[in-house]
Structure formats: structure tokens, C-alpha cells
Design a protein around this motif. Sequence first.
Motif: not given
Length: 414
Positions: A379-392, A409-413
Motif C-alpha cells: 500500500s505504501a508503494t501504491q500511494g507513492a505511485v498514485y501521487d506521481a501520476v496525479t501530480q503529472f 523513484a516512487a516505486a522504491k517506496t
Amino acid sequence: MRNLKLGLLATSMALAFSVQAAEVEVLHYWTSGGEAKAAAELKKMMEGKGNKWKDFAVAGGGGENAMTALKTRVVSGNPPAAAQIKGPSIQEWGDEGVLGSIDAVAKKEGWDKVLPPVVSNVMKYKGQYVAAPVNVHRVNWLWVNPELLKKANAKVPTTWDEFFVTAAALQKAGIQPLAYGGQPWQDSTVFESVALGVGGVDFYKKAFVQLDSATLSGPTMIKVLETYKKLKPFTDKNAAGREWNLATSMVINGKAAMQFMGDWAKGEFLAAGKVPGKDFLCVAAPGTANAFTFNIDSFAMFKLKDASAVKGQNDLASTLMSPAFQEVFNLNKGSIPARTDLAMDKFDECGKKSAVDFKATAAKGGLVPSWAHGMAMKSATQGAVYDAVTQFWNDDKMSAKDAAMKLAAAAKTK
Ligand code: GAL
């Protein structure tokens, strides 16, 4: 005297009943029209077995709010009997030591024989069933209002090139091409379909299942991001923050022509009395006809001490997996049964297609987990990847290349 006796008898029966009747508190986030109809079937069946249903519904598509509410309850030592938890996060909850086993029910009812391993493996923690699956949702769908396409003389798109031709034709005809809800989970739901269509199955797996850095930041990902961003001019100004079911309503009511969304959207069309193939079309998202992004809803059970509560959990587990429930629930929910031994004749053409494609892609290799719906990442990784997509999506100055670096970078979370 006779009346008193009858009265006493009635009281003692009521008492006996209240001791037996387990209160089963179930956390879910099924609050939209189609979802609520589907959830009501579960309540009805549980009550039919003499259990008391305690609804713990937390609104908010994709379940983020529900998961926050769940954490608060579990941390305070007061978990519900069951919660709608999916995918790898079942393992995360298992690691916390808070889940209870329903393995005895599963063994007695032979769940291993009626569930494909792609489903049953996820439901087990250390070899024991701790969760029961209710369905298989397909995420890579495009929902279409055929009347609006006809008005614009536009074709149902099967490739991304065709999609943009259709969208431009709709716009030219004064029709809103895309119904869009700008929320992180929805951004990623759409992005995931674009990635599958543009990059293909192997790329999708490498990027989102294996979290391969070079793939996440590479040229194909840049192309995926560019394609995703090209959708934005076809959405409306009020898209930010819109709930998914309100976006679906736009397609239902002829306010927009298409929506990318999993087949819980079909539940909304059906609840509004719409007929598939006539009032609306379900087609694979462009370029994804031979692939299937799966999203399996399931209920995990929490460790409870009270014997009647445990009985209630076992009843729940048995109900969730019963053929009768899996049929009626999924007819309303838009998904297909998790059990593969059920007849599909009551299902509409979208459901039948989904079941056929689920089997075919499982055999041929196009079956992939929906990472946007908690099927692939922690879930933490997914949240970080979500953020990257939404920011873009929201930052019109960010380049696709920078966004791809952010994704890697987000996928490393962890
Ligand atoms: C999904 C879930 C579906 C549906 C949807 C919208 O993640 O699996 O059952 O509820 O979110 O909330």
C-alpha cells in the motif's frame, strides 16, 4: 395462566435467539447506487441466517477513506468482524497478527477446488484462508454512450489513435468526450489502462509488478505518460475531485460520451435501468482487447474472542462464497463471480465477455493485476505511485520525462 406461560415461552425464545444471533460488523465502501444494491444482498442473506448485520460503510470510491477508518479501529483494539481488504494488503494485515482464520469453512466447502489459484493464493495467509473473495472486476474497460458517438459520426475506438480521432469528432460536435473524476485512485485507474494499451502486457508487468526502474523511467513509459496527458483537453473543467459514479452518471445521462473505469461502473448503468449493447457499450480500453486487469474484492476476517462473533464470521465466509450470493451480488455489482464453477447465463453480454476473457487471458498470459486497485503493490508503494501520476496530471508544466523519473523513484517506496 396460559397467557403467562406463552408469554414466558416467547421471552425465553427471544432470549435464546439473542444469545445465538451474532452481530457481524462489516466494513466496506460500497455506497454508490449499484454498489449499495449489491451490498444489500449480503445484508439480506446474513440476516436470513439469523445474524445481525452491522453496516460499517465508509463512503469514498477506491476505499482510501475506508482503510483510514479501519486502521483507527484496529489500532484501538476494536476491529470489525470483517473488512473489504484486497490483494497484497491482506498479507500486510496478516503480518500485524490481527487476522482470524476461516480455513475450516474453506476446507469443508472445498474452496480450493472452485477458485483459480490467482484468486485463492491472495486469500491465504501462511497457508490458511483469512479472506473470502466475492468477485473479479475487470478494470480495463471503456464505457460508451453509443447515441452520442452516433451524433458525432464517430467510431467506437479500438486503438489509441482511433480514440483521439473519436474524441476530437465528439468535441467538434459540441459533445463532452470524456467523463473524468480527478482523484488519485481514478487518475491511476485511467493511467493503468493507457499503460496497458500503449505499452502492452510485458511492459505493464515489468513496470508495475516487478517495479523495474529502467522500465518505469524509460521511453515506453514516456510515451504512456504523453498519451495519458493527451486525454486532459477532452475532460471538463469540473473534473477535479469528482466521484467516479458522478462521472458515470454523465455518460448515463448523455452529458459525456465515454469513461475509463472498472466494471463497477456497469452497476451504475444497470441501477439506472440501462441496457448493455443498447443504451451503453462496454469495450476493452484501446489496445487492451487481449488483456485483463483484474481487481478482486474480498473480505478479510479479524481475530475476535467472542464465540458468537466467530460464528458470525464463519456464516459470513460461507455466505460470501455461496453460489447464490456470488450470482446475485455480481449481477448487481458489475463484476463476475470469483468461483469459476458457476453458470453465466443470467449475466449480460459484458459479464459473459468478462468471464470468457478472464479464462482466455489466464491461459494465454494477458491476465495482469490492477495495481491501481491494490492488486500488485504494497500500500505504501501504491500511494507513492498514485501521487506521481496525479501530480503529472495536474501540473501542466511537468514533462513526461520528469514524470517518468518520479514514477521510478516512487516505486522504491516501501
Ligand atoms: C474498487 C473496488 C470496487 C469498487 C470501486 C469503487 O477498488 O474494488 O468494488 O467499489 O473501487 O469504489
